[in-house]
Design a protein around this motif. Structure first.
Motif, PDB file in Angstrom:
ATOM      1  N   ASN A 440      38.758 -61.233 -96.084  1.00 33.28           N
ATOM      2  CA  ASN A 440      37.696 -60.307 -96.451  1.00 33.28           C
ATOM      3  C   ASN A 440      36.541 -61.080 -97.044  1.00 33.28           C
ATOM      4  O   ASN A 440      36.698 -61.703 -98.090  1.00 33.28           O
ATOM      5  N   GLU A 442      33.142 -60.261 -98.710  1.00 28.58           N
ATOM      6  CA  GLU A 442      32.489 -59.047 -99.207  1.00 28.58           C
ATOM      7  C   GLU A 442      31.099 -59.348 -99.741  1.00 28.58           C
ATOM      8  O   GLU A 442      30.953 -60.132-100.662  1.00 28.58           O
ATOM      9  N   GLU A 460      35.451 -58.591 -92.027  1.00 26.58           N
ATOM     10  CA  GLU A 460      36.867 -58.480 -92.290  1.00 26.58           C
ATOM     11  C   GLU A 460      37.620 -58.963 -91.063  1.00 26.58           C
ATOM     12  O   GLU A 460      37.217 -58.659 -89.934  1.00 26.58           O
TER      13      GLU A 460
END
Lengths: 700, 297
Positions: A440, A442, A460
Motif C-alpha cells: 500500500n 498511501e 495498492e
C-alpha cells in the motif's frame, strides 16, 4: 600419487626449507621475510581495491600504525610478539574503519583523494607524534620481550630463519582466509558492491556494513603485516611508512593483477627479489624506486591484467597442451569444495581471473544530490533512525517443485520448458477485495526542491496480482517506484509492505522484508557468471556471519550448499541451464532480462518490482518475457508491480493498472477500462483523439 | 590578546606564498578534472620536477631564462602525461587512470631523488632578494611575487574561460565530449590544452614555491595536497571556487599554528586540513545509492 600432487608437495617443502638451503645467504632470508610481509599487505589491498573496488593510497600508513602500536605494546606494556598481534590487528582495523566511514559518502576518485589526504596527514602529524612513535623519531623494541625469554620460551623470534616460518605461517593463514572469503556470502557481497551498489542494496546487501567491514578487514591485515615488520626488524622509523610506501604497495597489487591473490604473492616475491638484486649490484644503487614504479607503469600500459592474468593464461596454455589435465583438476576441486552440490558452476576463481581485471572496476564520478543542502546532522539522524527501526519479519516465496510444473500438483513425466507450459490453470480470485493487500502506497508526494514530481498518488498491490504502473515520459512513474523501493524519501505519505509500515526503512531492509526488483538499465554484476550473479541473491537466506566465512566452518559450508541448490532450482525453473557458467557480459539483452528476473526470484521475495522490463526488447522478446512473468505468477503465486512504457505489454498481462500523468493519478482500473478511458488516451497521445495511435492502444 | 591577534596577522601574511602556490595548483587540478574527469595525483610531481629543473638550469643560463625553460618543460610534462598515460588508459577504466597518475608521481619522485638526492636543496631566487619585516618575521619579495603572479594568472584564466571561444570550447567538451565533437570541437585538442595549461601552472607554482622555500622530492610534491583540498572546497569543477578554496586552505595553514599549544605541534595544520577535507567530503558526497539512479521524473 599423481605427479601434480608430488610437485606441489615438493614445492611446499622447498619453500618451508628455504632459509636452511645451503646456498641461501642471510640477506636473502631477510628479503624473503620482507616478501611475506609485502604479500600480506598486498592481499589486504586485493580485498579492498580489487574485490570491493575501494582505492586506498594509505596502506603504508595502516602498516605503520600496526608497527608503531606493536612498539608501544612491547615497550610500555611488555606485551610480546604473538600476544600483541590480535591487539594490533584490532587497532589498525579500527583506524581503517574510520577512514571507511568516508567511503560511505564518497566513491571512486574522491575516495582516492581522501585516502591520499589521510596518508599525508599520517606522514605529517601521526608519525611525527611522540606518543605514537616514541621519542627520537624511531620506535624500537628490545630483543628480550620478543625473544626466547618471553611468551614462547623455546622459540626465538629474533632469529631471522625462525621468523621466516612465522611469516610463512601468517601468510598461509591470510591466503586461506582470503580464499574462504572469496567463496562465501561475504565475498560475494564485496563483489556485488563493486559491480553495482544499486543492485547490491536491492538484494538486501547492507552497503554500510560491507564497506566498513572491507576497510576493517583490509586495515587489520595491513596491521598484521606492520606487526610482523616491527617484530622482524625490531625498530621502525616513520620513513618506512611514508606516502611513497603506500604507492609501492599499490604497485605490487597492480603488477599482481589487482584481484588475484596469487598474482599479489607473485608480485611481492618479485619486488622483494628486486630488493635483493639492487642490494647486490652496486651499479643499480638508488634506482630501486624508479624501477619499481616503472614496472607499475609498464604493466598498466601494456598488460593491465598483471601477473594474475599471466598466470591464468599460462595455466590455460598448459591445460591445452597436456590434454586437459587442468580441466580435470578444476572439476575435482569444484566437486570437493561443495560436496553433494549439483556441481556445475565451474571454478569461479578461474572464471574471473583470466580477463584484464583493472578494466572491470568502474569509478563513477561523484553525483551531487539535487537540492540537497541538509548537512551532516540530518544525515546522522537518518543513520540512527535506520538502525533503530526494528526489521520487520521476512516473507518468503515458496518455489514449486520442478516435477509438478504447469499442472497444479499433478506430476509431469519430466520438467518442461516454461515456454511450452500453458498457464491456463491459474485463476486469480475474481473480486479484488478477496485478495490480501501486499503493498500500500498511501498519498505519496515527492518534491525535489520546489518541483513536485509525484503529487498525492496512492496505489495498492494485492496478493498474486500483476499490477501495471504506466504513464507518459516524465509522468513521475520512476519517482513513485523509487519512493516505494526506498530510493527516494517521500515528502509525505506512507508505504506499507505486507501490512507493515516501511516508510522509514532503507532500501536494503525493504529488500530483506521480501521485495525483489529489476532495473531498467540492467544491473547485473559484470565480472561474475550467471550462476554467481544468482548466488549473490541468496544473501538474505544465509544467516552465517563473516567470522564463519573467514574460517569456512561447517555451518558456513552447509549454508553455501543450500544456497547453491536454491540457485540451481531457479536456473532450472527459468531455463537458464545452458548459460549458467557463462559470464553475463556478452549475453543477448533478452536473456539478460531473464537472468535479472531469475536473480530477483532467488531472493524468494513474494513481491517483485520490475522497472520497464520490456525496454530494449523487440516484440518477440517482450512476448516471451511477458509469458515468463505469467508463468512464474502461476507457479509461485508471486506478486508483481511493473512500470512500463510498452502499453501493449502492460495491458496484456496486468490484472490492474494505474495511470499517472504529471505526477498525478489519472486513472486506475482493469486493463479493458483503461484502454477505453478517454483521458488516458489523451494523456498518451496529446489532445487529438483521432487516428492510428489510438487504434494501437485499443488493439493492444 | 593583542599579541595573539598580531601573531595571527603575521602568520597570515607569511602564508601568502602558500596561498599563491595552492591557487595555481588547484586551478590546474580543476582544469584537468574538467577536461579528463581525472584527479591528477601526479600534479605534485609536475610541480616538483620543473622546480628541480630550474635549480639545475639556473647556474648555466641564469635565473630568469631557467625559470621560463622550467615552466615550459612543465607544460610539456603535462601534455606527455595526458598523451602517454591518461588518454591511453581512458579505455581501460578510471581506476587505471588514477593508478597511472600515481605511477607518474612515483616515477618523477624516484627520478628526482636519484638525480638530486633527498637532502633539501635551496634554489636560487627568481625575484630580487629583498625582504620586509612583518612583526618578528621576514617576508621575502619572492613570496609576495609568488602571490601576485598567482593572482594575475588566476585572473587571466578566469577571463580566458569566460570570454574566449577557446574557453567556451573547453567548457563544452568538458560537459559533453560527444556532443561537442559533433559541434566541430576536437575534444582531444581541448583536453591536451587543459593539461598544457595545468602543467604550466603547476611548474610555475613549483618553481616559485621551490625558490622561496626548499627543494625536496617528496615534500614539494606533497605541497599539492592542500590544493586538492582547496579544489574540493571549491567544488572541483569550478575555477573561481578553486581560488576561494585556496585562500581558505592557506588561511587555515596560517592560523592553526597560532592556536595555542595544540596548534604549535608539527603537523597540526595537516591534521586540521585532513579533518576539514573529510567533513567537506561527507557533506558533499552523494547519498550512496541515489547517484546511480535515473533522477526520476
Amino acid at each position: 600419487m599423481k605427479p601434480r600432487t608430488v610437485a606441489v608437495a615438493a614445492g611446499f617443502v622447498l619453500v618451508v626449507a628455504f632459509p636452511w638451503l645451503p646456498f641461501v645467504e642471510p640477506s636473502q632470508v631477510i628479503n624473503a621475510n620482507l616478501a611475506g610481509e609485502y604479500a600480506i599487505v598486498a592481499i589486504s589491498l586485493v580485498i579492498l581495491t580489487g574485490w570491493v573496488g575501494q582505492i586506498s593510497l594509505a596502506h603504508g600508513a595502516f602498516v605503520g600504525i600496526g608497527a608503531f602500536t606493536t612498539g608501544i605494546l612491547a615497550r610500555n606494556f611488555g606485551i610480546p610478539f604473538p600476544a600483541n598481534l590480535p591487539i594490533v590487528m584490532v587497532v589498525s582495523a579500527g583506524v581503517a574503519a574510520l577512514l571507511g566511514v568516508i567511503a560511505l559518502r564518497v566513491r571512486g576518485l574522491y575516495l582516492a583523494v581522501a585516502t591520499l589526504i589521510f596518508a599525508w596527514m599520517a606522514d605529517a602529524w601521526l608519525f611525527t607524534s611522540t606518543w605514537l612513535v616514541g621519542s627520537g623519531g624511531a620506535s624500537s623494541i628490545q630483543n628480550k620481550v620478543i625473544g626466547r625469554e618471553a611468551a614462547i620460551p623455546s622459540f626465538d623470534f629474533s632469529n631471522k630463519r625462525t621468523f621466516y616460518l612465522v611469516v610463512l605461517a601468517t601468510l598461509i593463514a591470510t591466503v586461506s582466509i582470503a580464499r574462504n572469503l572469496r567463496e562465501s556470502k561475504t565475498g560475494r557481497a564485496f563483489f556485488a558492491v563493486r559491480g553495482s551498489e544499486m543492485a547490491a542494496v536491492s538484494l538486501g546487501i547492507d552497503l554500510t556494513r560491507y564497506k566498513l567491514l572491507a576497510f576493517a578487514l583490509s586495515g587489520g591485515l595491513a596491521g598484521v603485516a606492520g606487526n610482523l615488520l616491527m617484530t622482524d626488524l625490531r625498530t621502525a622509523t616513520p620513513v618506512a611508512f611514508q606516502f611513497t610506501v603506500s604507492l609501492f604497495y599499490l604497485s605490487i597489487v597492480v603488477v599482481g593483477g589487482l584481484t588475484s591473490v596469487g598474482g599479489a604473492i607473485a608480485a611481492s616475491v618479485l619486488f622483494a627479489g628486486l630488493n635483493e638484486v639492487f642490494f647486490r649490484v652496486t651499479a643499480l644503487n638508488g634506482w630501486l624506486d624508479f624501477v619499481t614504479v616503472g614496472l607499475l607503469l609498464l604493466v598498466l600500459l601494456v598488460y593491465p591484467g598483471g601477473l594474475g592474468a599471466l598466470g591464468a593464461a599460462a595455466r590455460d596454455q598448459i591445460g591445452r597442451l597436456s590434454g586437459g589435465v587442468s580441466e580435470r583438476v578444476r572439476a575435482w576441486r569444484t566437486s570437493r569444495r561443495t560436496p553433494g552440490d549439483v556441481g556445475d558452476e565451474g571454478d569461479s576463481t578461474q572464471a574471473t581471473s583470466g580477463a584484464p581485471e583493472l578494466a572491470e572496476i568502474e569509478v563513477e564520478p561523484l553525483a551531487e544530490e539535487p537540492g540537497d543542502g541538509l548537512g551532516v546532522f540530518s544525515r546522522f539522524r537518518t543513520l540512527i533512525q535506520d538502525r533503530r527501526v526494528r526489521q520487520p519479519e521476512r516473507r518468503v516465496l515458496e518455489l514449486p517443485d520442478l516435477e509438478t510444473l504447469g499442472t497444479s500438483g499433478i506430476p509431469e513425466p519430466e520438467p518442461l520448458d516454461w515456454r511450452e507450459i500453458s498457464i491456463d490453470h491459474f485463476k486469480l480470485p475474481k473480486s479484488r477485495a478477496a485478495r490480501e493487500p501486499v503493498l500500500n502506497a498511501e498519498h505519496i508526494t515527492v518534491q525535489f526542491g520546489g518541483l513536485t514530481a509525484v503529487d498525492d498518488v496512492s496505489l495498492e498491490v494485492r496478493e498474486h496480482e500483476i499490477v501495471g504502473l504506466i504513464g507518459p515520459n516524465g509522468a513521475g512513474k520512476t519517482t513513485m517506484f523509487n519512493a516505494i523501493a526506498g530510493l527516494n524519501e517521500p515528502t509525505s505519505g506512507r508505504v506499507q509492505i505486507f501490512g507493515t509500515d516501511a516508510t522509514e526503512l532503507p532500501v536494503h531492509r525493504r529488500a530483506q522484508m521480501g521485495v525483489g526488483r529489476t532495473f531498467q538499465l540492467i544491473q547485473l554484476f559484470p565480472q561474475l557468471t550467471v550462476f554467481e550473479n544468482l548466488l549473490v541473491a541468496t544473501h538474505g537466506h544465509n544467516p552465517t556471519g563473516v567470522l564463519r566465512h573467514l574460517l569456512m566452518t561447517p555451518a558456513a559450508v552447509d549454508e553455501e550448499r543450500a544456497s547453491r541448490l536454491l540457485v540451481h532450482k531457479v536456473i532450472e525453473l527459468v531455463g537458464l541451464e545452458e548459460i549458467s557458467d557463462q559470464s553475463v557480459t556478452g549475453l543477448p539483452f533478452g536473456l539478460l532480462r531473464q537472468v535479472e528476473l531469475a536473480r530477483a526470484l532467488v531472493t524468494q521475495s513474494p513481491l517483485l518490482m520490475l522497472d520497464e522490463p520490456a525496454s530494449g526488447l523487440d516484440n518477440a522478446e517482450t512476448d516471451e518475457f511477458a509469458h515468463l512473468l505469467r508463468f512464474l505468477r502461476a507457479e509461485t503465486g508471486v506478486t508483481i508491480l511493473l512500470i512500463e512504457h510498452d502499453v501493449r505489454m502492460v495491458t496484456s498481462i496486468s490484472d490492474y493498472i494505474y495511470v499517472i500523468n504529471r505526477g498525478q493519478l489519472l486513472a486506475e482500473g482493469q486493463p479493458a477500462s483503461i484502454q477505453r478511458n478517454p483521458t488516458v488516451v489523451a494523456a498518451y497521445l496529446g489532445q487529438s483523439l483521432d487516428s492510428q495511435p489510438k487504434a494501437a492502444l485499443a488493439h493492444a | 590578546m593583542l599579541s595573539f591577534l598580531s601573531d595571527v596577522v603575521v602568520n597570515i601574511v607569511l602564508t601568502t606564498p602558500l596561498v599563491g602556490a595552492y591557487t595555481m595548483f588547484a586551478l590546474g587540478i580543476v582544469f584537468i578534472y574538467r577536461a579528463s574527469k581525472v584527479l591528477n595525483l601526479a600534479h605534485g610531481a609536475m610541480a616538483m620536477f620543473p622546480a628541480y629543473l630550474f635549480f639545475a638550469l639556473a647556474g648555466a643560463v641564469g635565473a630568469y631564462p631557467a625559470a621560463v625553460l622550467a615552466v615550459l618543460a612543465g607544460g610539456a610534462l603535462g601534455v606527455i602525461v595526458e598523451r602517454v598515460v591518461v588518454r591511453r588508459l581512458r579505455s581501460v577504466s578510471p581506476t587505471a587512470q588514477v593508478v597511472g597518475t600515481v605511477a607518474v608521481l612515483g616515477l618523477l619522485i624516484a627520478l628526482a631523488a636519484r638525480v638530486w638526492g633527498t637532502t633539501p636543496l635551496s634554489a636560487p631566487s627568481v625575484f630580487p632578494e629583498v625582504s620586509y619585516r612583518v612583526g618578528d618575521a621576514q617576508l621575502q619579495l619572492g613570496s609576495i611575487g609568488l602571490f601576485v603572479v598567482s593572482l594575475l594568472v588566476a585572473g587571466g584564466f578566469i577571463a580566458l574561460f569566460r570570454f574566449t571561444d577557446l574557453g567556451l570550447a573547453m567548457r563544452a567538451s568538458a560537459d559533453n565530449r560527444t556532443a561537442s565533437s559533433l559541434m566541430g570541437i576536437d575534444p582531444d585538442r581541448t583536453t591536451v590544452l587543459a593539461w598544457l595549461f595545468a602543467g604550466l601552472l603547476a611548474a610555475l607554482g613549483g618553481v616559485l614555491l621551490g625558490a622561496s622555500t626548499n627543494l625536496h622530492p617528496f615534500i614539494l610534491s606533497l605541497q599539492v595536497l592542500p590544493a586538492f583540498v582547496a579544489a574540493l572546497l571549491g567544488g572541483l569543477e569550478n575555477v573561481k571556487g578553486a581560488v576561494y578554496g585556496s585562500f581558505v586552505v592557506g588561511l587555515a595553514v596560517g592560523i592553526v599554528p597560532t592556536l595555542g599549544h595544540w596548534g604549535e605541534r608539527v603537523g597540526a595544520p595537516q591534521l586540521a586540513l585532513a579533518v576539514l577535507a573529510f567533513v567537506i567530503m561527507s557533506l558533499r558526497g552523494a547519498k550512496v545509492v541515489a547517484g546511480d539512479v535515473r533522477s526520476g521524473l
